[in-house]
Write a protein that holds these residues in place. Structure first.
Motif, PDB file in Angstrom:
ATOM      1  N   GLY A 187     -11.991  -5.660 -14.937  1.00 36.85           N
ATOM      2  CA  GLY A 187     -10.671  -5.065 -15.104  1.00 36.85           C
ATOM      3  C   GLY A 187     -10.528  -3.791 -14.285  1.00 36.85           C
ATOM      4  O   GLY A 187      -9.505  -3.569 -13.640  1.00 36.85           O
ATOM      5  N   LYS A 188     -11.562  -2.959 -14.294  1.00 33.89           N
ATOM      6  CA  LYS A 188     -11.545  -1.731 -13.501  1.00 33.89           C
ATOM      7  C   LYS A 188     -11.477  -2.053 -12.005  1.00 33.89           C
ATOM      8  O   LYS A 188     -10.746  -1.411 -11.260  1.00 33.89           O
ATOM      9  CB  LYS A 188     -12.779  -0.890 -13.807  1.00 33.89           C
ATOM     10  CG  LYS A 188     -12.763  -0.247 -15.171  1.00 33.89           C
ATOM     11  CD  LYS A 188     -14.046   0.531 -15.409  1.00 33.89           C
ATOM     12  CE  LYS A 188     -14.082   1.107 -16.802  1.00 33.89           C
ATOM     13  NZ  LYS A 188     -15.334   1.817 -17.078  1.00 33.89           N
ATOM     14  N   ALA A 189     -12.264  -3.039 -11.576  1.00 31.32           N
ATOM     15  CA  ALA A 189     -12.282  -3.413 -10.159  1.00 31.32           C
ATOM     16  C   ALA A 189     -10.921  -3.941  -9.718  1.00 31.32           C
ATOM     17  O   ALA A 189     -10.401  -3.567  -8.662  1.00 31.32           O
ATOM     18  CB  ALA A 189     -13.366  -4.458  -9.898  1.00 31.32           C
ATOM     19  N   MET A 190     -10.331  -4.796 -10.520  1.00 31.09           N
ATOM     20  CA  MET A 190      -9.033  -5.368 -10.164  1.00 31.09           C
ATOM     21  C   MET A 190      -7.938  -4.300 -10.199  1.00 31.09           C
ATOM     22  O   MET A 190      -6.993  -4.355  -9.421  1.00 31.09           O
ATOM     23  CB  MET A 190      -8.681  -6.542 -11.083  1.00 31.09           C
ATOM     24  CG  MET A 190      -9.623  -7.728 -10.932  1.00 31.09           C
ATOM     25  SD  MET A 190      -9.873  -8.264  -9.221  1.00 31.09           S
ATOM     26  CE  MET A 190      -8.262  -8.862  -8.826  1.00 31.09           C
ATOM     27  N   SER A 191      -8.080  -3.335 -11.073  1.00 32.47           N
ATOM     28  CA  SER A 191      -7.122  -2.234 -11.109  1.00 32.47           C
ATOM     29  C   SER A 191      -7.218  -1.396  -9.834  1.00 32.47           C
ATOM     30  O   SER A 191      -6.209  -0.997  -9.270  1.00 32.47           O
ATOM     31  CB  SER A 191      -7.388  -1.361 -12.334  1.00 32.47           C
ATOM     32  OG  SER A 191      -6.538  -0.254 -12.337  1.00 32.47           O
ATOM     33  N   ALA A 192      -8.441  -1.157  -9.368  1.00 29.37           N
ATOM     34  CA  ALA A 192      -8.638  -0.371  -8.149  1.00 29.37           C
ATOM     35  C   ALA A 192      -8.118  -1.101  -6.921  1.00 29.37           C
ATOM     36  O   ALA A 192      -7.648  -0.490  -5.977  1.00 29.37           O
ATOM     37  CB  ALA A 192     -10.115  -0.025  -7.974  1.00 29.37           C
ATOM     38  N   LEU A 193      -8.197  -2.428  -6.923  1.00 37.12           N
ATOM     39  CA  LEU A 193      -7.745  -3.229  -5.769  1.00 37.12           C
ATOM     40  C   LEU A 193      -6.517  -4.046  -6.102  1.00 37.12           C
ATOM     41  O   LEU A 193      -6.232  -5.023  -5.422  1.00 37.12           O
ATOM     42  CB  LEU A 193      -8.862  -4.178  -5.327  1.00 37.12           C
ATOM     43  CG  LEU A 193      -9.997  -3.531  -4.576  1.00 37.12           C
ATOM     44  CD1 LEU A 193     -11.088  -4.535  -4.299  1.00 37.12           C
ATOM     45  CD2 LEU A 193      -9.500  -2.908  -3.297  1.00 37.12           C
ATOM     46  N   GLY A 194      -5.771  -3.636  -7.104  1.00 35.94           N
ATOM     47  CA  GLY A 194      -4.693  -4.431  -7.641  1.00 35.94           C
ATOM     48  C   GLY A 194      -3.468  -4.654  -6.792  1.00 35.94           C
ATOM     49  O   GLY A 194      -2.572  -5.358  -7.200  1.00 35.94           O
ATOM     50  N   SER A 195      -3.391  -4.092  -5.613  1.00 41.63           N
ATOM     51  CA  SER A 195      -2.216  -4.340  -4.782  1.00 41.63           C
ATOM     52  C   SER A 195      -2.608  -5.200  -3.593  1.00 41.63           C
ATOM     53  O   SER A 195      -3.780  -5.327  -3.265  1.00 41.63           O
ATOM     54  CB  SER A 195      -1.620  -3.020  -4.278  1.00 41.63           C
ATOM     55  OG  SER A 195      -2.361  -2.544  -3.171  1.00 41.63           O
ATOM     56  N   LYS A 196      -1.613  -5.763  -2.938  1.00 38.41           N
ATOM     57  CA  LYS A 196      -1.916  -6.586  -1.768  1.00 38.41           C
ATOM     58  C   LYS A 196      -2.343  -5.735  -0.583  1.00 38.41           C
ATOM     59  O   LYS A 196      -2.973  -6.221   0.334  1.00 38.41           O
ATOM     60  CB  LYS A 196      -0.721  -7.451  -1.396  1.00 38.41           C
ATOM     61  CG  LYS A 196       0.479  -6.696  -0.869  1.00 38.41           C
ATOM     62  CD  LYS A 196       1.600  -7.642  -0.524  1.00 38.41           C
ATOM     63  CE  LYS A 196       2.817  -6.928   0.004  1.00 38.41           C
ATOM     64  NZ  LYS A 196       3.884  -7.843   0.347  1.00 38.41           N
ATOM     65  N   TRP A 197      -2.029  -4.439  -0.615  1.00 35.02           N
ATOM     66  CA  TRP A 197      -2.310  -3.584   0.533  1.00 35.02           C
ATOM     67  C   TRP A 197      -3.700  -2.977   0.528  1.00 35.02           C
ATOM     68  O   TRP A 197      -4.278  -2.729   1.578  1.00 35.02           O
ATOM     69  CB  TRP A 197      -1.266  -2.467   0.623  1.00 35.02           C
ATOM     70  CG  TRP A 197       0.108  -3.006   0.843  1.00 35.02           C
ATOM     71  CD1 TRP A 197       1.175  -2.920  -0.014  1.00 35.02           C
ATOM     72  CD2 TRP A 197       0.576  -3.743   1.978  1.00 35.02           C
ATOM     73  NE1 TRP A 197       2.265  -3.545   0.524  1.00 35.02           N
ATOM     74  CE2 TRP A 197       1.927  -4.058   1.754  1.00 35.02           C
ATOM     75  CE3 TRP A 197      -0.023  -4.164   3.163  1.00 35.02           C
ATOM     76  CZ2 TRP A 197       2.685  -4.777   2.665  1.00 35.02           C
ATOM     77  CZ3 TRP A 197       0.733  -4.890   4.074  1.00 35.02           C
ATOM     78  CH2 TRP A 197       2.075  -5.181   3.814  1.00 35.02           C
ATOM     79  N   LYS A 198      -4.255  -2.704  -0.615  1.00 31.06           N
ATOM     80  CA  LYS A 198      -5.540  -2.003  -0.671  1.00 31.06           C
ATOM     81  C   LYS A 198      -6.665  -2.768   0.021  1.00 31.06           C
ATOM     82  O   LYS A 198      -7.404  -2.169   0.816  1.00 31.06           O
ATOM     83  CB  LYS A 198      -5.901  -1.652  -2.105  1.00 31.06           C
ATOM     84  CG  LYS A 198      -5.006  -0.555  -2.661  1.00 31.06           C
ATOM     85  CD  LYS A 198      -5.319  -0.260  -4.107  1.00 31.06           C
ATOM     86  CE  LYS A 198      -4.345   0.759  -4.666  1.00 31.06           C
ATOM     87  NZ  LYS A 198      -4.574   1.009  -6.093  1.00 31.06           N
ATOM     88  N   PRO A 199      -6.828  -4.075  -0.210  1.00 28.87           N
ATOM     89  CA  PRO A 199      -7.874  -4.788   0.534  1.00 28.87           C
ATOM     90  C   PRO A 199      -7.638  -4.763   2.042  1.00 28.87           C
ATOM     91  O   PRO A 199      -8.587  -4.635   2.823  1.00 28.87           O
ATOM     92  CB  PRO A 199      -7.797  -6.217  -0.015  1.00 28.87           C
ATOM     93  CG  PRO A 199      -7.170  -6.081  -1.356  1.00 28.87           C
ATOM     94  CD  PRO A 199      -6.214  -4.931  -1.229  1.00 28.87           C
ATOM     95  N   ILE A 200      -6.387  -4.837   2.448  1.00 24.19           N
ATOM     96  CA  ILE A 200      -6.071  -4.786   3.882  1.00 24.19           C
ATOM     97  C   ILE A 200      -6.427  -3.412   4.443  1.00 24.19           C
ATOM     98  O   ILE A 200      -7.023  -3.303   5.522  1.00 24.19           O
ATOM     99  CB  ILE A 200      -4.590  -5.138   4.123  1.00 24.19           C
ATOM    100  CG1 ILE A 200      -4.354  -6.604   3.789  1.00 24.19           C
ATOM    101  CG2 ILE A 200      -4.179  -4.835   5.555  1.00 24.19           C
ATOM    102  CD1 ILE A 200      -2.908  -7.032   3.761  1.00 24.19           C
ATOM    103  N   ILE A 201      -6.117  -2.358   3.715  1.00 18.20           N
ATOM    104  CA  ILE A 201      -6.452  -1.006   4.157  1.00 18.20           C
ATOM    105  C   ILE A 201      -7.966  -0.857   4.301  1.00 18.20           C
ATOM    106  O   ILE A 201      -8.459  -0.306   5.290  1.00 18.20           O
ATOM    107  CB  ILE A 201      -5.873   0.048   3.190  1.00 18.20           C
ATOM    108  CG1 ILE A 201      -4.342   0.041   3.257  1.00 18.20           C
ATOM    109  CG2 ILE A 201      -6.423   1.441   3.496  1.00 18.20           C
ATOM    110  CD1 ILE A 201      -3.653   0.822   2.146  1.00 18.20           C
TER     111      ILE A 201
END
Length: 121
Positions: A8-22
């Motif tokens: 849950g913490k991990a998905m919250s930190a990467l929860g947007s479509k932009w964060k993995p791209i960044i």
């Protein structure tokens, strides 16, 4: 949102479509805000700013400010952010392996694919 479980913490930190791209754009280098904005040209500057602030507070990104004229700010990944790279590469492989081509959506996928190729350099 606050989560007690690691996923849950991990998905919250990467929860947007932009964060993995960044994360994939920064990789193991330092980039200025303008460079990020050019490399991810499909994201607005406001959204990019908001995402970088969230990533900084989640311990994924380091924001380094230099006291010079004109002002210079560089972004790089923390150790925690760098540790995401192999995971994101595995996600890319997973999607490529299990991607099912849909002729009706083929045009949309190509358009999105072209945007991403231009956006993520």
């Amino acid at each position: 949102m606050k989560y007690s479980c690691p996923l849950g913490k991990a998905m919250s930190a990467l929860g947007s479509k932009w964060k993995p791209i960044i994360v994939l754009v920064i990789k193991d280098r330092k980039l200025r805000f303008g460079e990020l904005a050019v490399r991810i040209n499909v994201i607005s500057r406001k959204v990019l700013t908001d995402q970088l602030r969230e990533m900084q507070s989640d311990g994924l990104v380091i924001r380094e400010e230099f006291k010079e004229l004109p002002p210079r700010v560089e972004y790089s990944l923390t150790e925690k952010g760098l540790a995401l790279l192999p995971i994101l590469y595995l996600l890319e492989e997973w999607e490529t392996k299990y991607h099912v081509y849909d002729p009706e959506k083929g045009k949309d996928c190509k358009m999105i694919d072209n945007k991403i190729k231009k956006a993520v350099i």
